[in-house]
Design an enzyme around this catalytic site. Structure first.
Site, PDB file in Angstrom:
ATOM      1  N   SER A  43       1.287   3.070  -4.157  1.00 14.28           N
ATOM      2  CA  SER A  43       0.847   2.168  -5.233  1.00 14.28           C
ATOM      3  C   SER A  43       0.336   3.019  -6.382  1.00 14.28           C
ATOM      4  CB  SER A  43      -0.295   1.293  -4.720  1.00 14.28           C
ATOM      5  OG  SER A  43      -0.916   0.600  -5.772  1.00 14.28           O
ATOM      6  N   TYR A  46      -8.828  -0.125  -0.769  1.00 14.65           N
ATOM      7  CA  TYR A  46      -7.366  -0.127  -0.937  1.00 14.65           C
ATOM      8  C   TYR A  46      -6.915   1.180  -1.584  1.00 14.65           C
ATOM      9  CZ  TYR A  46      -2.716  -1.701  -2.454  1.00 14.65           C
ATOM     10  OH  TYR A  46      -1.363  -1.814  -2.665  1.00 14.65           O
TER      11      TYR A  46
HETATM   12  N1  LIG Z   1       2.159  -6.556  -4.621  1.00 16.87           N
HETATM   13  C1  LIG Z   1       1.674  -5.550  -5.315  1.00 16.87           C
HETATM   14  O1  LIG Z   1       1.205  -5.716  -6.450  1.00 16.87           O
HETATM   15  C2  LIG Z   1       1.752  -4.156  -4.754  1.00 16.87           C
HETATM   16  C3  LIG Z   1       1.535  -3.076  -5.620  1.00 16.87           C
HETATM   17  C4  LIG Z   1       1.603  -1.785  -5.116  1.00 16.87           C
HETATM   18  C5  LIG Z   1       1.859  -1.574  -3.782  1.00 16.87           C
HETATM   19  N2  LIG Z   1       2.041  -2.637  -2.948  1.00 16.87           N
HETATM   20  C6  LIG Z   1       2.283  -2.340  -1.535  1.00 16.87           C
HETATM   21  O2  LIG Z   1       3.497  -2.935  -1.122  1.00 16.87           O
HETATM   22  C7  LIG Z   1       3.470  -3.120   0.288  1.00 16.87           C
HETATM   23  C8  LIG Z   1       3.967  -4.532   0.593  1.00 16.87           C
HETATM   24  O3  LIG Z   1       3.064  -5.463   0.060  1.00 16.87           O
HETATM   25  P1  LIG Z   1       3.515  -6.808  -0.668  1.00 16.87           P
HETATM   26  O4  LIG Z   1       2.929  -6.779  -2.003  1.00 16.87           O
HETATM   27  O5  LIG Z   1       4.951  -7.035  -0.491  1.00 16.87           O
HETATM   28  O6  LIG Z   1       2.635  -7.860   0.153  1.00 16.87           O
HETATM   29  P2  LIG Z   1       2.984  -8.941   1.240  1.00 16.87           P
HETATM   30  O7  LIG Z   1       4.039  -9.863   0.748  1.00 16.87           O
HETATM   31  O8  LIG Z   1       1.671  -9.488   1.668  1.00 16.87           O
HETATM   32  O9  LIG Z   1       3.634  -8.097   2.430  1.00 16.87           O
HETATM   33  C9  LIG Z   1       2.861  -7.327   3.301  1.00 16.87           C
HETATM   34  C10 LIG Z   1       3.652  -7.155   4.576  1.00 16.87           C
HETATM   35  O10 LIG Z   1       2.913  -6.310   5.446  1.00 16.87           O
HETATM   36  C11 LIG Z   1       2.863  -6.942   6.718  1.00 16.87           C
HETATM   37  N3  LIG Z   1       1.736  -6.508   7.519  1.00 16.87           N
HETATM   38  C12 LIG Z   1       0.411  -6.635   7.285  1.00 16.87           C
HETATM   39  N4  LIG Z   1      -0.285  -6.134   8.307  1.00 16.87           N
HETATM   40  C13 LIG Z   1       0.624  -5.660   9.201  1.00 16.87           C
HETATM   41  C14 LIG Z   1       0.536  -5.025  10.455  1.00 16.87           C
HETATM   42  N5  LIG Z   1      -0.647  -4.751  11.040  1.00 16.87           N
HETATM   43  N6  LIG Z   1       1.676  -4.671  11.080  1.00 16.87           N
HETATM   44  C15 LIG Z   1       2.881  -4.940  10.533  1.00 16.87           C
HETATM   45  N7  LIG Z   1       3.036  -5.566   9.365  1.00 16.87           N
HETATM   46  C16 LIG Z   1       1.907  -5.913   8.705  1.00 16.87           C
HETATM   47  C17 LIG Z   1       2.833  -8.431   6.406  1.00 16.87           C
HETATM   48  O11 LIG Z   1       3.196  -9.133   7.562  1.00 16.87           O
HETATM   49  P3  LIG Z   1       2.578 -10.563   7.939  1.00 16.87           P
HETATM   50  O12 LIG Z   1       3.302 -11.570   7.092  1.00 16.87           O
HETATM   51  O13 LIG Z   1       2.884 -10.686   9.393  1.00 16.87           O
HETATM   52  O14 LIG Z   1       1.113 -10.514   7.651  1.00 16.87           O
HETATM   53  C18 LIG Z   1       3.863  -8.486   5.300  1.00 16.87           C
HETATM   54  O15 LIG Z   1       5.150  -8.501   5.847  1.00 16.87           O
HETATM   55  C19 LIG Z   1       2.032  -2.863   0.719  1.00 16.87           C
HETATM   56  O16 LIG Z   1       1.953  -1.573   1.291  1.00 16.87           O
HETATM   57  C20 LIG Z   1       1.257  -2.914  -0.582  1.00 16.87           C
HETATM   58  O17 LIG Z   1       0.098  -2.150  -0.555  1.00 16.87           O
HETATM   59  C21 LIG Z   1       2.003  -3.917  -3.393  1.00 16.87           C
END
Ligand SMILES: NC(=O)c1ccc[n+]([C@@H]2O[C@H](COP(=O)([O-])OP(=O)(O)OC[C@H]3O[C@@H](n4cnc5c(N)ncnc54)[C@H](OP(=O)(O)O)[C@@H]3O)[C@@H](O)[C@H]2O)c1
Length: 282
Positions: A139, A152
């Protein structure tokens, strides 16, 4: 099983960036093992996907779950191994560090840091077999730590370090390791983080809100805005992941989105005092 152009594992593929990566890789002809934690997510992922996409139960904080997933994948891919691993699963814990329960900090690091390395360790023999690559979803918060998101940011700074060390350690075997560094991306993580903040708020002493009320409100207001869909579409992040996995000359890091590029630039160029004025409270 049809391995198409090769097999790739994506963790946290139920929604958001992980789902976008899984669908993009599937559409490009790869055999995708898409990590989920619920049967309903597995069923939804199978819709509109090719027969090459296999949902797989995978909780990155659970050693038995990782081991079972690895065995299932190893059986399916055989000597072809893996072409890629996308460590995407993640959560966002928010709150002022002075009062953040340490259990919350541990949970944040367990999912976003320890879990990523645990999955990587388990999959590396298959990645070696398949001459594959690793992509960690970091990120812009791995470059720039804002108030109220210290836990975070700590997890993403740590993931940046793991990514760099691992890339240098695996260099002799030409196993590339990249960090994809999105800025604000339109995914459910914002709503989940707001909900987690609500749940946490009832546990915290009233003093937290006397001292940090305005800063918490600023942070929650921007999270509410992002939760309404503001931000880069996840498919843009999936494109960077695809480049990192398949390009002849993959980059070490991929900032995604204008805010990520600006944030990375500011983190590199501005002195700490200027960053403190820009990001800090009164
Ligand atoms: N969205 C943003 O603005 C942003 C920006 C920078 C980086 N990121 C990074 O992108 C990545 C994906 O996030 P996202 O934004 O796409 O959010 P998201 O839609 O909430 O997806 C997160 C995913 O991680 C899974 N997860 C959470 N805890 C877990 C565990 N213990 N074991 C296995 N899976 C788990 C969730 O599964 P469940 O549905 O089962 O909970 C979901 O599939 C993350 O690493 C986040 O930090 C996001």
């Amino acid at each position: 099983m049809d391995m198409g152009k090769g097999a790739v594992v994506v963790t946290g593929a139920s929604t958001g960036i992980g789902e976008a990566c899984a669908r993009q890789l599937d559409a490009q002809g790869y055999a995708v093992f898409a990590g989920v934690r619920r049967e309903a997510d597995a069923a939804r992922l199978r819709e509109h996907a090719s027969a090459r996409l296999t949902p797989i139960m995978l909780d990155v904080t659970d050693a038995a779950s990782i081991s079972a997933a690895e065995s299932e994948i190893a059986r399916a891919v055989g000597d072809a191994g893996l072409k890629g691993l996308v460590n995407n699963a993640g959560i966002a814990v928010a709150g002022p560090l002075e009062f953040l329960p340490l259990g919350e900090l541990r949970r944040q690091l367990e999912v976003n840091v320890v879990g990523q390395l645990a999955v990587t360790q388990a999959m590396l023999p298959l990645i070696r077999l398949g001459h594959g690559r690793i992509v960690n979803i970091s990120s812009v918060s791995g470059k720039l730590a804002s108030p109220m998101t210290g836990a975070y940011a700590a997890s993403k700074f740590a993931l940046e370090a793991l990514t760099d060390s691992l890339r240098r350690e695996l260099r002799p075997w030409h196993i590339h390791v990249a960090a994809v560094e999105p800025g604000v991306t339109a995914t459910p993580i914002w709503q989940k983080s707001l909900q987690a903040g609500d749940d946490l708020a009832v546990e915290l002493p009233p003093q937290v809100f006397t001292l940090y009320g305005p800063a918490i409100e600023v942070s929650r207001r921007s999270a509410r805005h992002h939760a309404k869909g503001g931000g880069t579409p996840p498919v843009m992040v999936a494109r960077a992941v695809f480049h990192a996995l398949t390009a002849r000359h993959p980059r070490a890091r991929y900032p995604v989105g204008r805010d990520a590029r600006i944030g990375t630039f500011l983190a590199r160029m501005l002195p700490d005092a200027a960053l403190d004025r820009l990001l800090g409270g009164r």
